[in-house]
Every structure is written in C-alpha cells, then in structure tokens.
Design an enzyme around this catalytic site. Structure first.
Site, PDB file in Angstrom:
ATOM      1  N   LYS A   1      36.953   6.936  98.382  1.00 45.03           N
ATOM      2  CA  LYS A   1      35.765   6.660  99.350  1.00 45.03           C
ATOM      3  C   LYS A   1      35.235   5.190  99.034  1.00 45.03           C
ATOM      4  CE  LYS A   1      36.533  10.985  99.520  1.00 45.03           C
ATOM      5  NZ  LYS A   1      36.001  12.052  98.682  1.00 45.03           N
TER       6      LYS A   1
ATOM      7  N   ASP B   1      28.767  13.174  89.328  1.00 41.71           N
ATOM      8  CA  ASP B   1      29.712  12.567  90.378  1.00 41.71           C
ATOM      9  C   ASP B   1      28.831  11.499  91.216  1.00 41.71           C
ATOM     10  OD1 ASP B   1      31.046  12.252  92.722  1.00 41.71           O
ATOM     11  OD2 ASP B   1      31.859  14.349  92.775  1.00 41.71           O
TER      12      ASP B   1
ATOM     13  N   ARG C   1      51.912   5.595  80.775  1.00 40.72           N
ATOM     14  CA  ARG C   1      50.950   6.516  80.948  1.00 40.72           C
ATOM     15  C   ARG C   1      49.751   6.417  80.002  1.00 40.72           C
ATOM     16  NH1 ARG C   1      51.841  10.546  77.969  1.00 40.72           N
ATOM     17  NH2 ARG C   1      53.927  10.804  78.251  1.00 40.72           N
TER      18      ARG C   1
ATOM     19  N   TYR D   1      31.201  19.227  95.668  1.00 42.32           N
ATOM     20  CA  TYR D   1      32.219  19.094  96.479  1.00 42.32           C
ATOM     21  C   TYR D   1      33.342  20.366  96.172  1.00 42.32           C
ATOM     22  CZ  TYR D   1      36.782  17.017  97.868  1.00 42.32           C
ATOM     23  OH  TYR D   1      37.629  16.777  98.495  1.00 42.32           O
TER      24      TYR D   1
END
Ligand code: PLP
Length: 379
Positions: A197, A172, A48, A100
């Site tokens: 994407k 973004d 992690r 978004y």
C-alpha cells in the site's frame, strides 16, 4: 543533527552504496555467497537468511518506525502470518474486530487448526479488551484506524496494559505508515505493514514489513522469517526502497486531498454518512489527533443503497475501481463485494458495512478533479 522524517527518507545509511557511490541500493541477485573460510563465514551465506538489498530495506523500516530490527516479507499476509508463528498451540489472542479480511481468515481458518484461539473485540473500548483476557492470552493485535469504518483504537493504554500482563502487542500500521503513526514509540512490541500500500505507493509490488522494538523479540521474529522462508524478493525490495523515498510527500498530498473530499462529501445530500478521522464529526477524531500526526488518505462514505453505489462506480472516470489502497492513483473500493464479501450480510449490516458503503483511497490527482468526477458520477 536531528533530521526531519522526509529528509531521513532520502538520506539514511543505505542511500549511497559504500562500494561504488551509486545513488540507489544495488540489487544483489545472488542466492548464495562464496565463503573464503568455512569456519568464519561472512555476514551473508544464503539469501533466504540474509541479502544485502533486503537488509537495506529492513534496516530502513526499523529506523523509520523507531525499532531495533526490521524484516521484509513476500506480502503483508506473509508478514502477519509469520508474526503469528510466535504463538503456540494453547495460546489465545485478542484481535481488533474490524481486522483486515486476510488476517481474519488466517486466524479463523488456519491458526485455529493449530490450536491457537482468538477473541475478536472492539478495541476502541479498553474495557472490552481487558474483559477478553484469559490466563492463556499471549498476544493482542490491533488495526487502527480500522477498515472500512476507520474506528480508532487508543494504542498507548492497550500496549501498556499488554506489557503489564506479559502479552505481546502487535499493530497493523498499513493505513497511516510511520510518517503519521509510530506504534513502537506508543508502546507496541511489533508493527506490521502491508508495504503493498502506501509504503511502496505505486500499485506495482506486493510486500510486507515488520519492525520490532526489542532485541530479544526481534531475534525470535528473525528466526521465524528464516525458518518459514516467506522473504521478499530482491527486485521487490528495491521497488519498496524506491517507493519509500517519496512517502512523506505522497502521504501529505493524498491526505490534503482526502480532507477536502471528505468535507465536500459531507455537504452532499446524496451522501448519508462520511467516515474520515480528520472530520471533527468522527468519533475517533480526538484520539487519532493525539496519537498520530495525520489522518491519512482513506475515507469511506455511504450512499442510499447498492444500486446508487454501483452507478457511482460505473460513472467515475478518474479513480480505478479495485481492491487495495495507498497508491498514486485514487482507488475506489466496494467493501461489501471486496474486502468483506465473505462476511454474512446480517453481520455486515450490523457493523455498518452496508451495500451503499464505498471506500476511497485518495491518490495524487488534483482533489478538485476528483470532486468534479464524484459530482458528475453521483448526479
Ligand atoms: C492489504 C492489507 C493487508 C494484507 O497485505 P498484502 O500485502 O495484501 O498481503 C493487511 N492489512 C491491511 C490493513 C491491508 O490493507
């Protein structure tokens, strides 16, 4: 030697494994690491906190965006939400109004409960951004071009203003990727991606990335990544690294297709409006051309009404009809039923997100095939 972006996608410090010479980054599927000396642990102790495969991806995105550090998350929303944890109760954020849907949701439904407030403004207008400033404003978050109308915000003056006011600027960059737009170079503090994407590019992984321009801020984001724990899994890191190798060639081919299709759509009597920053008719065309090196693969267009839009979606044979974007296959989306379904109809129509609006993310099919398909579907 300064290398072209496309060369750097293939040849970077992680493209060959130093242990074995392997031509792709090994997948280190270890959760923990043997410590020879507990007083002097090695570079990795628990996955992690750090994993060599994830680290390779993180250094790669940092390098491509021109940042000092990168971070990989389990989704674009995990990247965005973790970044928002930089803020505390009482802080105020200024957010692009066409942000978004998932970002809108986490801000209005989750962060609001924790005492972090925000104002949604039209960030294409610098004066409106400045008007939203309050004494407790700590961050400005921009998406450009925006979804689905591809409104362009001028990054440099906003980021400069943010810096003067001690505000963290976040961008973004999902729609353009660092191949076409580098927000950190334009003055932003943090750049965020849904790597689901274009960055991965094959509709086969959900992932998020962050790149940070300043070491002190990078340390804070790294701390939050480890503390909150929404890291990207090792196999998915490998898939994103694999997808990145072809980013330039995919972006270029899809953009060429989008330009051709946008021009064709503009000439169709059945199409009322085409939104694509590559068209000189687009209001953001010149700012986009100045701050980015390309216009990208996403366009939206408006047909007469919802029934024409539905017929078109039923009749197209090549694009898949789906949410998401940025893949090898073209994706036709219906904003009013997908990304903006939760927005009240009146508000949607006010913003131009009507029942006749469709979004096309152009893939790598031959653009003439796509045009012929759209033509038969419109007929
Ligand atoms: C898809 C998307 C997101 C969210 O990313 P996920 O990977 O789906 O969590 C954020 N911003 C933009 C612009 C997106 O298109």
């Amino acid at each position: 030697m300064s290398l072209d972006f496309g060369t750097r996608l293939i040849h970077h410090r992680h493209s060959v494994d130093p242990q074995t010479g392997a031509s792709s980054t090994p997948m280190y599927l270890a959760s923990t690491y043997h410590q020879e000396d507990v007083d002097q642990p090695g570079a990795y102790d628990y996955s992690r906190s750090g994993n060599p495969t994830r680290h390779a991806l993180e250094e790669t995105i940092a390098e491509l965006e021109g940042g000092v550090a990168g971070f990989a998350f389990s989704s674009g929303m995990a990247a965005i939400s973790t970044t928002f944890l930089l803020f505390s109760a009482g802080d105020h954020l200024i957010i692009s109004e066409d942000v978004y849907g998932g970002t809108f949701r986490v801000l209005t439904e989750v962060l609001s409960r924790l005492g972090i407030t925000c104002t949604f403004v039209d960030t294409t207008d610098l004066a409106k951004v400045k008007e939203a400033l309050r004494p407790e404003t700590k961050g400005v978050y921009i998406e450009t071009p925006s979804n689905p109308l591809l409104k362009v915000s001028d990054l440099q003056p906003i980021c400069e203003w943010a810096r003067q006011n001690g505000i963290i600027s976040m961008v973004d960059n999902t729609f353009l990727t660092p191949y076409y737009q580098k927000p950190l170079v334009l003055g932003a503090d943090i750049v965020i991606h849904s790597a689901t994407k274009f960055i991965s590019g094959h509709s086969d992984v959900v992932a998020g990335l962050v790149a940070v321009g300043d070491p002190a801020l990078a340390k804070r984001v790294g701390y939050l990544q480890n503390a909150f724990g929404s890291i990207l899994g090792v196999q998915d890191c490998w898939l994103v690294l694999r997808g990145l190798k072809t980013l330039k060639i995919r972006m270029e081919a899809s953009t060429r297709g989008a330009e051709k299709i946008a021009r064709w759509l503009e000439s169709q009597p059945a199409v009322k409006q085409v939104n694509y920053t590559g068209l000189p008719s687009h209001p953001g065309h010149s700012i986009q051309a100045a701050q980015a090196t390309g216009h990208g693969a996403v366009l939206t267009f408006e047909v007469e009404d919802g029934s024409v839009a539905r017929k078109l979606m039923k009749n197209v044979k090549i694009p898949i009809v789906a949410v998401s974007l940025g893949s090898v296959e073209s994706i036709l989306s219906y904003p009013c039923k997908m990304s903006h379904a939760s927005m009240p109809e009146e508000e949607r129509n006010r913003r131009g997100i009507t029942d006749g609006l469709l979004r096309l993310s152009v893939g790598l099919e031959d653009p003439d095939d796509l045009i012929a398909d759209l033509e038969q579907a419109l007929a």
